[in-house]
Design an enzyme around this catalytic site. Sequence first.
Site, short mmCIF file in Angstrom:
data_model
loop_
_atom_site.label_atom_id
_atom_site.label_comp_id
_atom_site.label_asym_id
_atom_site.label_seq_id
_atom_site.Cartn_x
_atom_site.Cartn_y
_atom_site.Cartn_z
N GLU A 232 -2.96 1.87 4.10
CA GLU A 232 -3.57 0.77 3.35
C GLU A 232 -5.08 0.88 3.25
O GLU A 232 -5.66 0.68 2.18
CB GLU A 232 -3.18 -0.57 3.96
CG GLU A 232 -1.83 -1.09 3.52
CD GLU A 232 -0.66 -0.40 4.20
OE1 GLU A 232 0.48 -0.59 3.77
OE2 GLU A 232 -0.91 0.34 5.19
N HIS B 38 5.06 -10.33 8.38
CA HIS B 38 5.44 -10.27 6.96
C HIS B 38 5.43 -11.67 6.35
O HIS B 38 6.13 -11.91 5.37
CB HIS B 38 6.81 -9.65 6.78
CG HIS B 38 6.91 -8.21 7.14
ND1 HIS B 38 6.87 -7.77 8.44
CD2 HIS B 38 7.06 -7.10 6.37
CE1 HIS B 38 6.99 -6.45 8.46
NE2 HIS B 38 7.10 -6.02 7.21
#
Length: 670
Positions: A405, A474
């Site tokens: 990322e 998440h």
Amino acid sequence: MATVTAPNVDKATWIDLYRRMLLIRKTELQLAKSHQRGDVHGACHTYVGQEAVAVGVLAHFSSRDMVFSTHRGHGHAMAKGMPAEDLIAELYGRVTGCSRGRGGSMHLFSPEIGMMGTSGIVAPCILQAAGAGYTFKLTKESSVSAAFFGDGAVNNGAFHEGLNLASIYKLPVLFVCENNQYATEVPFSYSAGNPHVANRGAAYGIPAIEVDGNDLLAVYSAAQIAVTRARRGEGPTLIECKTYRTRAHSEGMTDFTYRTREEVDDWKSKCPIARCREAILEAFGDEEGVTGAWLDEIEDEIADEVAQAHANAIEADYPEAEDSATHVFAEPRESLLPLPSPADATSEKSFVEATVDALRFALQRHDLMFVMGEGVGERGGSFKTTDGLYKLFGGERICDTPISERGFIGLACGAAMSGSRPVIDFMFADFILDAAGEIINQIAKVQYMSNGRIKMPVVMRGCIGAGHSAATHHSGSYYTTYGHFPGLKVVVPSNAYDAKGLFAEALAGDDPVLFLEHRELLTIKCAVPEQEYRIPFGQAAIVREGTDVTVVSLAQMVHKAAAAAEQLAAKGVSVELIDPRTVAPLDIDSILASVAKTGRLLVVDESFGPYGLGAEIAAQVSGRGFDDLDAPIKRLNGKQAPTPYSPVLENNNIPQVDDIVAAIEELMAE
């Protein structure tokens, strides 16, 4: 590691390189004096002792090639063509400086000459140079980019991620490590398990060259090999230049607590400029005019040039104080697209299907727009956010990434700086916390630091929110976190119609946008027009009109608040429901207008309460609409705790319909 063969260098080239090194050295010595006198208002990281690296590498760069650098970037800027006066004026804080007084020593921008910026944060330049390489890959140009960084950067994650991305995409990038033996005051011999930087290239499948960084010809030769490879489409090269800074890390800092005078004196005896002078005399001493006296005249000319640059810079004006907050965002573009009503729609689409429509239109319009993310290619994304686009646009524009990322978001920054329009699909908002520095310190600040000369059209999209037993890694939202930072726009749609129009607006603009999609809304359908349209940012939607109480909510909470309003309508309570749609910019005027009508305000926010969206809205409404309030402002938030897994625990942590009903009833009783 690759071997280097010394090329034949003619006299004109030798003299040109010598002059460039002298210009850097004399400018730096002038700045060191100016720092002592107080003309330099902040830090001053000089490049004394390392001149052969910048000059030797950038001798092979054209005006279309790009440089991304680190805090010790004066030499790179000047070797790329920045006039001494522009650099000096920047450190003096003057409006004629290369960054118009916004950057100082560590933040040098001159995109007009391909000097794309230096950073006070170690290592982002590695990722940004890879991003420029990706732009060149898309445009099929033979241009190259270079990242200059110190030995300290090679122990940073950006080094690993950047070199790996450049390797797998075969990007035309030079990674130039100026191994000057110390990261600030920490010896590289101590901080590195493998103290040979060039050896690390093999780990990424990248050719690497180790050279004496104080030998101009050795650097020049290595860079020639690397640039030739890059222009032929053969990918990146890692060059380790072993060199030394002979002044302190920054002017005014203590220098001999971590190294000795004897060590510094030894390296001064290896001065790259003195070695270049000796090489010129040895190679051309028999030619007419090539004498020590002639080289002395050149040095005097350079000294006069720097003295004049200093004199001009010290007399230049400071920036206007009122310009301190300009260029945080780009100038808005006018939309030529009509805004159809959902009633005009002929079909229903899900949230995700609507955004795929918007993305397809944008990709067709912008040849330099590309999408990056894990699994977004042939697979179509974990949530089908790129479904069908790989077949239409191919792997270079719908590009799968490794789990990296920070790497691909930093790459997106450099790609945007060099003219591309990246769309980063990070899947879940929790994942990009690893890249927060790239977003906040780089992407959000480039337009400002470059005085508006570099645009940052980066769209970062991904899921937020609880409700699907995904637990704490998440389920985060973080929109108030990013909304706090200048330079970022934050969008949080609650339905497919808004999602398509807001996503289209994000894709059309020149500012960085975080487009946050609640996981629980992705499959929910509503009427969505087939044609392309854009919804301007900062315009709230009145989801339901009412007269008794104003409720402001985002994303999934809009749907829960609407259900609560239905229940309360049966009890005679009229709720006006407002969906801001964007957190930054925030349409506070629509909220104030509603409060003026209802006299009561409840903010329902799934995210944590402290320092959040509700606090911001409450502060602004209290400040501007206090006289309209008939009761204290009330906030209803998720609990101040990470999101748990069990549905029983998860549901207890976020507001439910019954909670909203109870909160409104309490507010009505005030």
